[in-house]
Write a protein that holds these residues in place. Structure first.
Motif, PDB file in Angstrom:
ATOM      1  N   TYR A  64      -1.893  -0.549  -3.553  1.00  0.00           N
ATOM      2  CA  TYR A  64      -2.876  -1.187  -3.036  1.00  0.00           C
ATOM      3  C   TYR A  64      -3.390  -0.780  -1.678  1.00  0.00           C
ATOM      4  O   TYR A  64      -4.276  -1.238  -1.172  1.00  0.00           O
ATOM      5  N   SER A  78      -5.404   0.550  -6.649  1.00  0.00           N
ATOM      6  CA  SER A  78      -5.406  -0.620  -7.158  1.00  0.00           C
ATOM      7  C   SER A  78      -6.099  -1.816  -6.570  1.00  0.00           C
ATOM      8  O   SER A  78      -6.542  -2.707  -7.424  1.00  0.00           O
ATOM      9  N   SER A  79      -6.502  -1.661  -5.363  1.00  0.00           N
ATOM     10  CA  SER A  79      -7.604  -2.393  -4.709  1.00  0.00           C
ATOM     11  C   SER A  79      -8.614  -2.351  -5.332  1.00  0.00           C
ATOM     12  O   SER A  79      -9.448  -3.196  -5.541  1.00  0.00           O
ATOM     13  N   LEU A  82      -9.122  -3.949  -8.658  1.00  0.00           N
ATOM     14  CA  LEU A  82      -9.200  -5.389  -8.561  1.00  0.00           C
ATOM     15  C   LEU A  82     -10.374  -5.582  -8.214  1.00  0.00           C
ATOM     16  O   LEU A  82     -11.072  -6.690  -8.717  1.00  0.00           O
TER      17      LEU A  82
END
Length: 270
Positions: A64, A78-79, A82
């Protein structure tokens, strides 16, 4: 008993403070226009560098957050995953519909939502007030780019080449000159008017559309900065002040802005 007992739903629900801190870190990285060092993050969040470092290790481990070549922290893959997943679940038109329905209930004014069909605005939502305004506009109708507030907002945001094509065709033999504040607009004045509309994301008619009827509109934008749709409000000029800064102008602007933020997320602070 003389005192009422608070129900469980009234009491603050307990959360996980460490998770909330981690999300605050991600929010801070999201809002920053440039990478942040550990010291800068520490200052913004009010956390000691040693404590913050442990969070950063976990966020990097999960993808993230990551560090760039300057060793500043930025959002990781990962951010991004998302965010893309959240965006894919957003329906911009339904967001606009829900917002204007709420505004219609709050203000009891006639509201509409339009989209650009390639050459003109198309009305895809029409909500009357309890005392409808007498206008010949309804759901599914195509509006003029020149004689409607939504049309002027779309024109103002079109690419220069496409806008010039539309203006060239219209001003070769206009059926009537567009008006603003009661004044007819020749091409140069109309183009200056469009520049102001684009800068303010607001277009107001003061009896220019029909006598005694005021109209105000503002654009909802998508993640690419393009117009997704336009929200318009209209009412009689005796009880519907749409001048910039007025209640109705601010309500329409706020509605468009809140839907844009729902579609795109909160804008990064520069």
């Amino acid at each position: 008993m003389s005192e009422e007992l608070a129900s469980p739903s009234d009491a603050p629900r307990q959360g996980i403070s460490s998770l909330e801190i981690g999300l605050r870190i991600l929010n801070t990285l999201t809002e920053s226009p440039k990478p942040l060092t550990l010291k800068q993050l520490s200052g913004k969040l009010g956390l000691s560098p040693s404590r913050l470092h442990k969070y950063m290790v976990s966020l990097q481990r999960m993808g993230y957050a990551t560090q760039d070549q300057t060793q500043g922290y930025v959002l990781g893959k990962s951010s991004l995953t998302l965010g893309v997943a959240a965006l894919s679940r957003i329906d911009p038109i339904q967001q606009a519909f829900q917002a204007v329905e709420a505004l219609n209930r709050e203000l009891d004014k006639t509201l509409s939502v339009t989209v650009w069909n390639g050459h003109a605005p198309l009305v895809i939502k029409w909500l009357d007030a309890s005392q409808p305004v007498a206008v010949n506009v309804r759901l599914g109708m195509e509006l003029s780019p020149f004689f409607s507030v939504s049309g002027r907002i779309f024109l103002a945001h079109l690419p220069d080449t496409r806008r010039d094509e539309i203006l060239d065709a219209f001003y070769q033999a206009p059926p009537a000159l567009p008006r603003h504040k009661g004044q007819p607009l020749k091409r140069d004045a109309f183009e200056r008017h469009l520049e102001q509309v684009r800068a303010e994301n607001l277009c107001c008619f003061y009896g220019d559309f029909l006598p005694d009827i005021n109209v105000v509109a503002s654009a909802i934008h998508d993640i690419n900065g393009n117009i997704s749709s336009v929200v318009s409000l209209m009412g009689l000029n005796g009880d519907t002040d749409v001048r910039p800064g007025s209640l109705y102008s601010e309500k329409v602007s706020g509605c468009a802005r809140s839907v844009t933020e729902a579609i795109c997320g909160a804008r990064a602070q520069g």
